[in-house]
Motif scaffolding. Structure first.
Motif, PDB file in Angstrom:
ATOM      1  N   LYS A 169       0.864  -1.286  -0.150  1.00 33.39           N
ATOM      2  CA  LYS A 169       0.034  -0.047   0.048  1.00 33.39           C
ATOM      3  C   LYS A 169       0.798   1.347  -0.005  1.00 33.39           C
ATOM      4  O   LYS A 169       0.584   2.186  -0.745  1.00 33.39           O
ATOM      5  N   VAL A 170       1.977   1.465   0.715  1.00 32.82           N
ATOM      6  CA  VAL A 170       2.639   2.678   0.948  1.00 32.82           C
ATOM      7  C   VAL A 170       3.646   2.945  -0.402  1.00 32.82           C
ATOM      8  O   VAL A 170       3.224   3.994  -0.899  1.00 32.82           O
ATOM      9  N   PRO A 171       4.198   1.841  -0.882  1.00 36.18           N
ATOM     10  CA  PRO A 171       4.752   2.064  -2.134  1.00 36.18           C
ATOM     11  C   PRO A 171       3.874   2.454  -3.398  1.00 36.18           C
ATOM     12  O   PRO A 171       4.121   3.091  -4.219  1.00 36.18           O
ATOM     13  N   LEU A 172       2.736   1.790  -3.476  1.00 35.48           N
ATOM     14  CA  LEU A 172       1.800   1.940  -4.323  1.00 35.48           C
ATOM     15  C   LEU A 172       1.259   3.407  -4.138  1.00 35.48           C
ATOM     16  O   LEU A 172       1.184   4.062  -5.317  1.00 35.48           O
ATOM     17  N   LEU A 176       2.755   6.051  -2.887  1.00 32.76           N
ATOM     18  CA  LEU A 176       3.992   6.922  -3.428  1.00 32.76           C
ATOM     19  C   LEU A 176       4.178   6.973  -4.887  1.00 32.76           C
ATOM     20  O   LEU A 176       4.482   7.946  -5.225  1.00 32.76           O
ATOM     21  N   GLY A 177       3.994   5.765  -5.369  1.00 32.17           N
ATOM     22  CA  GLY A 177       4.209   5.653  -7.040  1.00 32.17           C
ATOM     23  C   GLY A 177       3.048   6.564  -7.501  1.00 32.17           C
ATOM     24  O   GLY A 177       3.293   7.224  -8.513  1.00 32.17           O
ATOM     25  N   LEU A 178       1.638   6.284  -7.150  1.00 37.28           N
ATOM     26  CA  LEU A 178       0.548   7.192  -7.789  1.00 37.28           C
ATOM     27  C   LEU A 178       1.044   8.712  -7.347  1.00 37.28           C
ATOM     28  O   LEU A 178       0.768   9.504  -8.444  1.00 37.28           O
ATOM     29  N   LEU A 179       1.348   8.897  -6.158  1.00 39.15           N
ATOM     30  CA  LEU A 179       1.560  10.522  -6.063  1.00 39.15           C
ATOM     31  C   LEU A 179       2.709  10.905  -6.998  1.00 39.15           C
ATOM     32  O   LEU A 179       2.528  12.170  -7.553  1.00 39.15           O
ATOM     33  N   TRP A 218       3.953  14.560 -11.467  1.00 37.48           N
ATOM     34  CA  TRP A 218       4.690  14.329 -12.723  1.00 37.48           C
ATOM     35  C   TRP A 218       3.917  14.931 -13.907  1.00 37.48           C
ATOM     36  O   TRP A 218       4.449  15.660 -14.774  1.00 37.48           O
ATOM     37  N   VAL A 219       2.628  14.303 -13.933  1.00 36.42           N
ATOM     38  CA  VAL A 219       1.944  14.690 -14.888  1.00 36.42           C
ATOM     39  C   VAL A 219       1.438  16.162 -14.801  1.00 36.42           C
ATOM     40  O   VAL A 219       1.345  16.995 -15.694  1.00 36.42           O
ATOM     41  N   ASN A 220       1.257  16.743 -13.644  1.00 40.20           N
ATOM     42  CA  ASN A 220       0.804  18.018 -13.351  1.00 40.20           C
ATOM     43  C   ASN A 220       1.856  18.946 -13.355  1.00 40.20           C
ATOM     44  O   ASN A 220       1.795  20.245 -12.559  1.00 40.20           O
TER      45      ASN A 220
END
Length: 185
Positions: A142-145, A147-150, A155-157
């Motif tokens: 959950k935590v790595p997922l 952080l990856g989504l964040l 990056w996109v914004n």
């Protein structure tokens, strides 16, 4: 008719609980915990009364749970010399039923030394009692997922930069000029 762990491990000065299970029909029988590798000469440490009432003797307690068809033996304030072969068993007419359990006790100082040295490098979250699977999912999934989504969202914004500080849509393509566009009919 009786089963339990083959081997358990504890740490000096802490507690160790062993759960032994039994088949239906043995609920009201006396349960016991004895010490010694040889079944015929093991020394009884504690017995219950054939009820669900907890019995405590020194650093050891035994409690039966009829609904779960299991009994637990807890050894407290473990010492290194508690390491041995034990048996959890059920008293009956004829030969008792038993399950061999190898108990290993690790020294407290080796655990605390490594914990102290690691504490200076990293403070890890502590697993809540009774939920080790959720803790592992939290730490490793959950935590790595999250952080990856964040990171992906950031990056996109990210702000886009253009030469001369002008917005992207107002720039001319390379090699074109305003004059050449005015001459075309």
């Amino acid at each position: 008719a009786i089963s339990g762990p083959r081997a358990v491990r504890g740490v000096e000065q802490e507690s160790l609980t062993v759960r032994c299970r039994y088949d239906p029909g043995w609920e009201t029988y006396v349960k016991w915990w004895c010490r010694g590798a040889d079944w015929g000469s093991c020394r009884f440490i504690i017995k219950n009364t054939g009820s669900e009432k907890e019995v405590k003797k020194g650093r050891v307690s035994i409690k039966d749970n009829w609904k779960d068809r299991s009994f637990t033996v807890t050894m407290e304030k473990l010492r290194l010399d508690d390491a041995d072969t034990y048996w959890c068993g059920i008293e009956r007419v004829g030969a008792d039923l038993g399950n061999r359990v190898k108990v290993t006790i690790d020294p407290a100082e080796s655990i605390s030394t490594s914990a102290t040295s690691n504490a200076n490098m990293l403070t890890a979250p502590v697993a809540p009692e009774g939920h080790p699977v959720h803790f592992l999912l939290l730490v490793f999934l959950k935590v790595p997922l999250f952080l990856g989504l964040l990171g992906a969202v950031l990056w996109v914004n990210r702000p886009l930069r253009s030469s001369g500080g002008k917005p992207q849509e107002n720039q001319q393509p390379p090699g074109s000029s305003t004059l050449s566009r005015e001459k075309d009919p």
